[in-house]
Enzyme design. Structure first.
Site, PDB file in Angstrom:
ATOM      1  N   LYS A   1       0.543  -1.237  -0.162  1.00  0.00           N
ATOM      2  CA  LYS A   1      -0.067  -0.095   0.052  1.00  0.00           C
ATOM      3  C   LYS A   1       0.729   1.389  -0.043  1.00  0.00           C
ATOM      4  O   LYS A   1       2.097   0.984   0.211  1.00  0.00           O
ATOM      5  CB  LYS A   1      -0.914  -0.024   1.154  1.00  0.00           C
ATOM      6  CG  LYS A   1      -1.826  -1.115   1.304  1.00  0.00           C
ATOM      7  CD  LYS A   1      -3.011  -1.181   0.274  1.00  0.00           C
ATOM      8  CE  LYS A   1      -3.466  -2.807  -0.171  1.00  0.00           C
ATOM      9  NZ  LYS A   1      -4.873  -3.143   0.403  1.00  0.00           N
TER      10      LYS A   1
HETATM   11  C1  LIG Z   1      -5.546  -4.070   0.720  1.00  0.00           C
HETATM   12  C2  LIG Z   1      -7.056  -3.835   0.955  1.00  0.00           C
HETATM   13  C3  LIG Z   1      -7.934  -4.219   1.860  1.00  0.00           C
HETATM   14  C4  LIG Z   1      -7.349  -5.087   3.201  1.00  0.00           C
HETATM   15  O1  LIG Z   1      -6.208  -4.456   4.006  1.00  0.00           O
HETATM   16  P1  LIG Z   1      -5.643  -5.473   5.104  1.00  0.00           P
HETATM   17  O2  LIG Z   1      -4.802  -4.526   5.691  1.00  0.00           O
HETATM   18  O3  LIG Z   1      -4.767  -6.352   4.180  1.00  0.00           O
HETATM   19  O4  LIG Z   1      -6.515  -6.179   5.742  1.00  0.00           O
HETATM   20  C5  LIG Z   1      -9.168  -4.113   1.972  1.00  0.00           C
HETATM   21  N1  LIG Z   1      -9.641  -3.228   0.874  1.00  0.00           N
HETATM   22  C6  LIG Z   1      -9.004  -2.829  -0.014  1.00  0.00           C
HETATM   23  C7  LIG Z   1      -9.770  -2.091  -1.197  1.00  0.00           C
HETATM   24  C8  LIG Z   1      -7.426  -3.089  -0.274  1.00  0.00           C
HETATM   25  O5  LIG Z   1      -7.104  -2.530  -1.056  1.00  0.00           O
END
Ligand SMILES: *Cc1c(COP(=O)(O)O)cnc(C)c1O
Length: 375
Positions: A184
């Site tokens: 991210k």
């Molecule tokens: C990465 C992501 C998630 C999940 O995040 P985690 O921290 O891995 O639980 C949920 N929604 C979207 C749109 C994402 O890109």
């Protein structure tokens, strides 16, 4: 396969190493002062009253639905063009996900008009997902929510610092959720944040993230509390101070990182817009955006052609991905529903590498490779 150009690369350096080592040396590695500092800085950055650090965004989504009182047989409207965690969270509270199509091939966010048609007496909430950091039409969505008395939860995983009409994404609905998973914009390995302007929601989140207990072990260690009560059925969704220290180091780099991403996106958009067989979603969008990912959409294509193009890109050493396979088509969710725009995008979209350290010559190599494969 060892890609010459990966889809994503960490923006890590000596700052992150120092942050972790300093925290190790401090002797406190679980939820404590670093988590608190990370929450404070994150809330300031978003201009929102409260932030709660968590172990993941999935945890943040789950807690949000608990906080909003979503329960068995309630309906929650969600895009299908999202990561499956958005939808799984609805099932965690035994509610029913109701899938909504996207606006267009140019705007991959949830369509407010289709959304309104899906509302029934059982609808209790809407989850929006700001694709790649481009905002959903929040004026329309908030107006619909107001009209039908629905709660709005923002999955803002793609959009730290992204804006909608001057407001940060994640701070417009009732609650906003962020992820700090490795790939991210802000990376801590695993991690998440829940933000809200509502004090009661904030207090509930703090209790639910730690077993429903009234105090954290750090507070007891500091002598603020000697015992605790358990008020609610909570979880262990806490972040730890090692990750929070990484998050703090990452926050310092974020603005600069987003600037570089914006430059890369600009170059991609300029060149790809000239190719007939390609749509560049959000091409003309001018607002401040996190640019979490860079998607392109093949015109008059099929899933087979798209997969072949991806394979050829991979042979040229370029990693790609698909954001996202339609959630309503996964085995556990498939009830034969048709969402034509979401399905076309799922079958024909390619996500190309985008991260701040990507070099100009690498970007040009990707552009030339895609151009060669499309024409
Ligand atoms: C990465 C992501 C998630 C999940 O995040 P985690 O921290 O891995 O639980 C949920 N929604 C979207 C749109 C994402 O890109």
């Amino acid at each position: 396969m060892n890609y010459n150009i990966p889809l994503f690369d960490l923006n890590y350096g000596k700052e992150e190493r120092k942050a972790v080592l300093d925290t190790l040396r401090s002797g406190w590695i679980s939820t404590g002062p670093k988590c608190h500092e990370f929450e404070t800085r994150f809330a300031e950055m978003l201009n929102v009253n409260h932030a709660v650090s968590l172990s993941s965004c999935t945890g943040a989504l789950h807690l949000s639905l608990r906080i909003l009182g979503i329960k068995e047989d309630d309906e929650v409207i969600t895009p299908s063009l999202t990561f499956v965690a958005t939808v799984n969270a609805i099932r965690y509270v035994n509610a029913i996900p109701v899938f909504c199509d996207i606006r267009s091939y140019n705007d991959l966010t949830v369509d407010p008009d289709s959304l309104e048609e899906l509302i029934t007496p059982n609808t209790k909430a809407i989850i929006v997902m700001h694709y790649a950091g481009f905002p959903c039409d929040m004026d329309k969505i908030m107006a619909i929510a107001h009209k039908y008395n629905l709660k709005v939860l923002e999955d803002a995983c793609h959009g730290p610092l992204s804006e909608y009409k001057g407001r940060k994404l994640g701070t417009i609905g009732d609650l906003g959720c962020f992820s700090f998973f490795s790939n991210k914009n802000i990376s801590t390995g695993e991690g998440g944040m829940l933000v809200t302007n509502n004090r009661q929601f904030y207090e509930k989140a703090v209790i639910l993230r730690s077993h429903g207990m009234t105090s954290l072990s750090y507070e007891r260690f500091k002598g603020h509390n000697t015992s605790y009560d358990v008020l609610d059925l909570g979880y262990n969704y806490r972040m730890d101070d090692l990750r929070a220290a990484l998050g703090l180091a990452q926050l310092c780099k974020l603005k600069d990182d987003l600037l570089k991403r914006a430059e890369i996106r600009k170059r991609y958009v300029e060149k790809f817009s000239a190719i007939d067989g390609l749509i560049v979603p959000f091409k003309d969008y001018q607002g401040y955006v996190s640019n979490y990912i860079f998607p392109v959409l093949l015109v008059d294509s099929t899933a087979e052609k798209r997969d072949m193009t991806r394979k050829e890109l991979h042979e040229k050493g370029i990693q790609s991905s698909v954001h996202y396979p339609a959630v309503h088509k996964f085995s556990i969710y498939d009830k034969g529903l048709n969402l034509p725009k979401t399905e076309y995008v799922s079958d024909n979209l390619i996500t190309l590498p985008l991260y701040s350290q990507l070099k100009k010559r690498q970007v040009d190599y990707i552009i030339d490779s895609v151009r060669g494969l499309i024409s």
